[in-house]
Write an enzyme that holds these catalytic residues in place. Structure first.
Site, PDB file in Angstrom:
ATOM      1  N   TYR A  85      -1.019   0.108  10.054  1.00 30.87           N
ATOM      2  CA  TYR A  85      -1.268  -0.598   8.800  1.00 30.87           C
ATOM      3  C   TYR A  85      -0.051  -0.501   7.880  1.00 30.87           C
ATOM      4  O   TYR A  85       0.431  -1.494   7.343  1.00 30.87           O
ATOM      5  CB  TYR A  85      -2.495   0.017   8.122  1.00 30.87           C
ATOM      6  N   LYS A  99       2.355  -3.556   6.667  1.00 31.99           N
ATOM      7  CA  LYS A  99       2.568  -3.851   5.240  1.00 31.99           C
ATOM      8  C   LYS A  99       4.066  -3.807   4.902  1.00 31.99           C
ATOM      9  O   LYS A  99       4.563  -4.629   4.145  1.00 31.99           O
ATOM     10  CB  LYS A  99       1.791  -2.854   4.367  1.00 31.99           C
ATOM     11  N   SER A 130       0.819  -1.209   0.000  1.00 29.56           N
ATOM     12  CA  SER A 130       0.000   0.000   0.000  1.00 29.56           C
ATOM     13  C   SER A 130       0.849   1.254   0.000  1.00 29.56           C
ATOM     14  O   SER A 130       2.007   1.246   0.443  1.00 29.56           O
ATOM     15  CB  SER A 130      -0.861  -0.048   1.268  1.00 29.56           C
TER      16      SER A 130
END
Lengths: 329, 329
Positions: free
Chosen positions: A153, A157, A129
């Protein structure tokens, strides 16, 4: 060859599954490989796909016993799409760590065990991402711009990227990391992703509902349509792993667009009534996350490898309306 | 305030412990904080330090029960030095993952649980490594040069950096990552680090033994003396966390030196007989790891924060000889 899609009950997973079933093959090492089995793994069961090749496994992805049901010596290709989205991973740290980190690692460990037993080396496409970037950034982000995630997040990732790269370097898997732009326009309902509004401000008005944009109208976003994302996932699986060179991570082409431009496109494509359903109440919780994501990208490497972005955001809206069966206003 | 040193039975851990006991304080928030307890945690017991403030905990660092013995509500400062070294992490993947990744995470989780129970936010100094870099690199490595580890050790350290940064961002700990140059001259015996020779080619000749240099004589290395490393660890603990800004990682100042230059320095400082004990048989296994580490660095940020490198490699050898009680030849 068997194919596994984790997050197979999700929107991207299901669209990818349908495309793969329709195609029937993936090109591996320059030859079409027939897809004889397609396993969808998720915490919930997907809607029935009515195809004898499809098998559904439901359960916790971080549980090795569940993964052992989903991966075996026939598995040649894994699309790892399962993830806890950004807003949720920020709100529930443990859940994010378990799914975004532990499950990715358990998946890689399952592949490694099979590699050691059977010598196979499945191709693994891992979706990352724009959230791996953050802080002070160069004017244009490059594939080798340093990661500096400003959300859990993004950190999870980035860790997944490092794991996939090391497992690939050691030959346990043949991994490919695709950093997806924000997907827009997603069908369905709002979710807990901080970027959920990037679909909502199009989708909800087109469904006759109001939608709020929680960030400043001139906030740059980096977007890719669902069709573009699915095509990129397939391309990421089909290209030769060696083509990645020393970096298994790739920033995918996208469109740099602001919410103001998105709503202007909606106005052009679908009319004033649609565009006027968007409200502009800023929300700090969302702005704090989305505001750290870069918006200008050099994706020359991905373009050279045959990945493509969308032509225009107007075309993205038209494609969404076509897929959703919505007529022009 | 209690201080914890993981890897407390190791060479750096012990030297740091001795310095802290002698100093008696660490400067925290501009005020000297008395060190009322010093816990050394390691898989083996350190030699007795004969100080009532010292407590020894032995056990597996990835075991939360062991960590619970080592960290409590009084713990204000943690030096996390425990690691499986590069060569060993490459040879035994599972061991490296367990110590370099799982133990770091378990340590952070223990701190987080105490933060949630007692509100404390210990300072945590985490040692990382030049091995987080690799592949094509700019002529001079910057603090924000992208990580691209080419060894499992490097990948595990890079993951530890991301974890410490996210735990700091969330306020669970006040973390600081110091990327240590290769430490030379280490006392003691050769270890499984790929860089072990960077001490061995000085230490062994000075002890009257032959030593082999397994890399090309002109391979650039990035070195810091033990004294310099200990001073950097203390400095890393004492500076204000906010001074790190948006990046909790810092490349420490070092000396860029080749083995040829190191042996020339040995010749100058200790004589021909010493220098002539070095042999030059290249070993691919070592070269493949060490050759990916960069050697030219911009450490302006660390220098501005008060970190210092060594003056010259001649001075490093002289300090080693002094500490080891070795007279000039």
């Amino acid at each position: 060859m068997h194919v596994l899609i984790t997050g197979g009950a999700g929107f991207l997973g299901l669209q990818l599954a349908r495309l793969l079933l329709k195609r029937g093959t993936l090109e591996i090492d320059g030859k079409p490989a027939a897809i004889s089995g397609l396993t969808l793994l998720d915490v919930i069961a997907p809607p029935p796909l009515d195809d004898a090749r499809v098998r559904v496994v439901t359960g916790d992805l971080s549980d090795p016993a569940v993964l052992a049901q989903a991966i075996d010596a026939r598995t040649g290709a894994v699309f790892h799409l399962a993830a806890v989205v950004s807003g949720q991973a920020e709100a529930d740290f443990d859940l994010g760590m378990r799914v975004n980190l532990d499950a990715a690692r358990a998946l890689l460990e399952t592949c490694r065990a099979l590699h050691q037993r059977h010598g196979q080396r499945p191709r693994v496409v891992f979706t990352s991402s724009v959230a791996v970037y953050g802080g002070a950034l160069p004017a244009v982000v490059q594939d080798d711009t340093a990661l500096n995630p400003q959300s859990s997040y993004g950190a999870q990732k980035a860790i997944g990227e490092l794991l996939l790269s090391d497992y690939s370097r050691r030959g346990f898997v043949d991994g490919r990391v695709l950093r997806l732009p924000t997907i827009s326009v997603r069908p369905g309902k709002p979710n807990a992703a901080a970027s959920s509004f990037a679909s909502g401000i199009l989708r909800e008005p087109l469904a006759g509902e109001a939608a709020n944009c929680p960030v400043a109208p001139d906030t740059p976003l980096w977007l890719l349509s669902p069709r573009g994302a699915i095509a990129a996932l397939v391309r990421g699986m089909e290209i030769d792993g060696a083509a990645f060179g020393e970096r298994r991570t790739l920033n995918l082409p996208g469109l740099s667009v602001t919410p103001a431009q998105m709503v202007a496109a909606l106005r052009r494509v679908a009319g004033d009534a649609m565009a006027d359903r968007v409200t502009w109440q800023r929300e700090a919780r969302i702005e704090n996350i989305v505001g750290t994501w870069p918006a200008a990208w050099n994706t020359a490497r991905a373009l050279a490898l045959g990945f493509q972005g969308d032509e225009s955001f107007d075309a993205v809206i038209r494609a969404y309306m076509e897929d959703a069966g919505i007529g022009k206003a």
